[in-house]
Scaffold this motif. Structure first.
Motif, PDB file in Angstrom:
ATOM      1  N   GLY A   6       0.488  -1.314  -0.145  1.00  0.00           N
ATOM      2  CA  GLY A   6      -0.268  -0.194  -0.243  1.00  0.00           C
ATOM      3  C   GLY A   6       0.897   1.159  -0.310  1.00  0.00           C
ATOM      4  N   LYS A   7       1.960   1.019   0.068  1.00  0.00           N
ATOM      5  CA  LYS A   7       3.263   1.812  -0.346  1.00  0.00           C
ATOM      6  C   LYS A   7       2.465   3.103  -1.439  1.00  0.00           C
ATOM      7  CE  LYS A   7       7.938   4.562  -0.629  1.00  0.00           C
ATOM      8  NZ  LYS A   7       9.269   4.110  -0.058  1.00  0.00           N
ATOM      9  N   GLU A   8       2.595   4.170  -1.366  1.00  0.00           N
ATOM     10  CA  GLU A   8       1.374   5.183  -2.563  1.00  0.00           C
ATOM     11  C   GLU A   8       2.413   5.804  -3.133  1.00  0.00           C
ATOM     12  OE1 GLU A   8      -2.237   7.922  -1.397  1.00  0.00           O
ATOM     13  OE2 GLU A   8      -2.729   5.850  -0.326  1.00  0.00           O
ATOM     14  N   SER A   9       3.293   5.975  -4.202  1.00  0.00           N
ATOM     15  CA  SER A   9       4.338   6.477  -5.503  1.00  0.00           C
ATOM     16  C   SER A   9       4.070   7.424  -5.795  1.00  0.00           C
ATOM     17  CB  SER A   9       5.182   5.932  -5.372  1.00  0.00           C
ATOM     18  OG  SER A   9       4.326   4.669  -5.973  1.00  0.00           O
ATOM     19  N   VAL A  10       3.042   7.387  -6.275  1.00  0.00           N
ATOM     20  CA  VAL A  10       2.196   7.887  -7.930  1.00  0.00           C
ATOM     21  C   VAL A  10       1.759   9.678  -6.946  1.00  0.00           C
ATOM     22  CG1 VAL A  10       2.291   6.038  -9.378  1.00  0.00           C
ATOM     23  CG2 VAL A  10       0.173   7.256  -8.020  1.00  0.00           C
ATOM     24  N   ALA A  11       1.578  10.501  -7.633  1.00  0.00           N
ATOM     25  CA  ALA A  11       0.635  12.527  -7.273  1.00  0.00           C
ATOM     26  C   ALA A  11      -0.819  11.843  -7.776  1.00  0.00           C
ATOM     27  CB  ALA A  11       0.826  13.613  -8.188  1.00  0.00           C
ATOM     28  N   GLU A  12      -1.357  12.647  -7.023  1.00  0.00           N
ATOM     29  CA  GLU A  12      -2.808  12.807  -6.368  1.00  0.00           C
ATOM     30  C   GLU A  12      -3.211  14.089  -6.604  1.00  0.00           C
ATOM     31  OE1 GLU A  12      -4.864  12.070  -2.662  1.00  0.00           O
ATOM     32  OE2 GLU A  12      -2.903  11.158  -2.376  1.00  0.00           O
ATOM     33  N   PRO A  13      -3.755  15.029  -7.221  1.00  0.00           N
ATOM     34  CA  PRO A  13      -4.313  15.942  -7.295  1.00  0.00           C
ATOM     35  C   PRO A  13      -4.490  16.541  -5.870  1.00  0.00           C
ATOM     36  CG  PRO A  13      -6.430  14.590  -8.223  1.00  0.00           C
ATOM     37  CD  PRO A  13      -5.274  13.992  -7.699  1.00  0.00           C
ATOM     38  N   ALA A  14      -4.318  17.927  -5.294  1.00  0.00           N
ATOM     39  CA  ALA A  14      -3.614  18.500  -4.663  1.00  0.00           C
ATOM     40  C   ALA A  14      -5.195  19.098  -3.964  1.00  0.00           C
ATOM     41  CB  ALA A  14      -3.400  20.203  -4.696  1.00  0.00           C
ATOM     42  N   PHE A  15      -5.751  19.318  -3.205  1.00  0.00           N
ATOM     43  CA  PHE A  15      -7.145  19.399  -2.027  1.00  0.00           C
ATOM     44  C   PHE A  15      -6.708  19.846  -0.518  1.00  0.00           C
ATOM     45  CE2 PHE A  15      -6.385  15.040  -1.141  1.00  0.00           C
ATOM     46  CZ  PHE A  15      -6.905  14.749   0.638  1.00  0.00           C
ATOM     47  N   GLN A  16      -7.941  20.579   0.171  1.00  0.00           N
ATOM     48  CA  GLN A  16      -7.431  21.204   0.894  1.00  0.00           C
ATOM     49  C   GLN A  16      -8.739  20.787   1.773  1.00  0.00           C
ATOM     50  OE1 GLN A  16      -9.255  25.606   0.822  1.00  0.00           O
ATOM     51  NE2 GLN A  16      -9.059  25.859   3.176  1.00  0.00           N
ATOM     52  N   VAL A  17      -8.525  19.790   2.773  1.00  0.00           N
ATOM     53  CA  VAL A  17      -9.569  19.484   4.157  1.00  0.00           C
ATOM     54  C   VAL A  17      -9.463  20.738   4.905  1.00  0.00           C
ATOM     55  CG1 VAL A  17      -9.351  18.145   6.090  1.00  0.00           C
ATOM     56  CG2 VAL A  17      -8.137  17.388   4.089  1.00  0.00           C
ATOM     57  N   LEU A  18     -11.403  20.913   5.043  1.00  0.00           N
ATOM     58  CA  LEU A  18     -12.036  21.836   5.127  1.00  0.00           C
ATOM     59  C   LEU A  18     -12.200  21.242   6.278  1.00  0.00           C
ATOM     60  CD1 LEU A  18     -14.580  22.826   2.216  1.00  0.00           C
ATOM     61  CD2 LEU A  18     -12.260  23.629   3.404  1.00  0.00           C
ATOM     62  N   TYR A  30     -15.007  11.378   8.376  1.00  0.00           N
ATOM     63  CA  TYR A  30     -14.728  11.767   6.594  1.00  0.00           C
ATOM     64  C   TYR A  30     -14.177  12.710   7.077  1.00  0.00           C
ATOM     65  CZ  TYR A  30     -19.173  14.748   7.700  1.00  0.00           C
ATOM     66  OH  TYR A  30     -19.527  15.460   8.089  1.00  0.00           O
ATOM     67  N   GLU A  31     -13.521  13.015   5.637  1.00  0.00           N
ATOM     68  CA  GLU A  31     -13.061  14.129   6.035  1.00  0.00           C
ATOM     69  C   GLU A  31     -14.170  15.601   4.631  1.00  0.00           C
ATOM     70  OE1 GLU A  31      -8.117  13.789   6.364  1.00  0.00           O
ATOM     71  OE2 GLU A  31      -9.200  13.844   4.339  1.00  0.00           O
ATOM     72  N   LEU A  32     -13.942  16.435   5.170  1.00  0.00           N
ATOM     73  CA  LEU A  32     -14.817  17.384   4.054  1.00  0.00           C
ATOM     74  C   LEU A  32     -13.471  17.846   3.104  1.00  0.00           C
ATOM     75  CD1 LEU A  32     -16.835  18.832   3.235  1.00  0.00           C
ATOM     76  CD2 LEU A  32     -16.526  20.613   4.825  1.00  0.00           C
ATOM     77  N   ARG A  33     -12.961  17.978   1.893  1.00  0.00           N
ATOM     78  CA  ARG A  33     -12.209  18.787   1.012  1.00  0.00           C
ATOM     79  C   ARG A  33     -12.298  19.339  -0.382  1.00  0.00           C
ATOM     80  NH1 ARG A  33      -9.318  12.405  -0.293  1.00  0.00           N
ATOM     81  NH2 ARG A  33      -8.786  11.515   1.998  1.00  0.00           N
ATOM     82  N   ARG A  34     -12.246  20.259  -0.606  1.00  0.00           N
ATOM     83  CA  ARG A  34     -12.121  20.643  -1.957  1.00  0.00           C
ATOM     84  C   ARG A  34     -11.112  20.608  -2.825  1.00  0.00           C
ATOM     85  NH1 ARG A  34     -12.586  26.737   0.347  1.00  0.00           N
ATOM     86  NH2 ARG A  34     -15.072  26.425   0.327  1.00  0.00           N
ATOM     87  N   TYR A  35     -11.746  20.425  -3.682  1.00  0.00           N
ATOM     88  CA  TYR A  35     -10.768  20.103  -4.542  1.00  0.00           C
ATOM     89  C   TYR A  35     -10.657  21.452  -5.734  1.00  0.00           C
ATOM     90  CZ  TYR A  35      -9.683  15.274  -4.014  1.00  0.00           C
ATOM     91  OH  TYR A  35      -9.307  13.843  -2.981  1.00  0.00           O
TER      92      TYR A  35
END
Length: 225
Positions: A6-18, A30-35
């Motif tokens: 499960g080691k993640e080695s690729v990029a993912e979109p940036a987001f803000q945790v609200l 849950y997390e509330l996120r803004r993309y």
């Protein structure tokens, strides 16, 4: 997209945790996120056709299986998550091989690869040479995300999405199960060979800005841990 453990080695979109709803009394955390705005390559599910499976089509587009199937044969880095949903009502799908707009039929399944952040305009994105692959512009979004592990299972993912919807209702958000079942997305961050116990899976339910603002207002940021 990671390893057996499960080691993640690729990029993912940036987001803000609200907001993080992770305290002991929250039944479904849950997390509330803004993309921000993103672009994705998408393909529709085809039954009993391995050569045209959505994963194979999208992987071929970015060059996983050899020469990339796009104009200029430009290799595109893999990102996470891989997104799966029943329709694309929340975004506009743009066919870059012809000047037409595509939309999914109700109930049709879709897989999407989010493109790397450097592709921040349609003019920068290599055009697919396979007409079954389309480029979608995803506008800025806010939503609730619940994380879980295990193997991908459509019925289990829907069950978890409905549990998340129930938690959102407890938190004061007016949201209907029928709408959630039609529109939630499953997000997968790991390859198939990753052990199920180590996988990062998520379900995403898009919310309105007003709903997100209400959650942030109602739950003190001091609750975040």
């Amino acid at each position: 997209m990671g390893s057996v453990f499960g080691k993640e080695s690729v990029a993912e979109p940036a987001f803000q945790v609200l907001l993080e709803r992770t305290t002991a009394h929250v039944q479904t955390t849950y997390e509330l996120r803004r993309y921000g705005e993103r672009f994705a390559a998408e393909a529709f599910y085809a039954k009993d056709d391995d050569d045209n499976s959505p994963f194979r089509l999208l992987a071929s587009y970015i060059g996983v299986f050899g020469n990339p199937q796009n104009e200029g044969e430009e290799a595109i880095a893999m990102t996470a998550p891989v997104m799966m949903s029943r329709n694309s009502a929340s975004a506009v799908a743009i066919d870059m091989t012809a000047p037409v707009v595509k939309s999914a039929k109700q109930g049709q399944k879709i897989m999407e690869f989010v493109l790397p952040a450097k592709y921040d305009a349609l003019s920068k994105i290599p055009k697919p040479t396979n007409p079954n692959v389309h480029i979608k512009e995803i506008p800025s979004q806010v939503g609730a995300v619940h994380r879980f592990s295990g193997s991908y299972d459509d019925s289990r993912s829907e069950k978890i999405a409905l549990e998340l919807a129930e938690q959102l209702r407890k938190d004061g958000i007016d949201i209907k199960d029928a709408d959630v079942a039609r529109n939630y997305q499953f997000w997968g961050y790991n390859p198939p060979f990753c052990l199920p116990a180590f996988r990062r899976n998520e379900v995403w339910i898009e919310l309105t800005t007003e709903q997100a603002d209400q959650l942030v207002k109602d739950f003190n940021p001091a609750e975040i841990n």
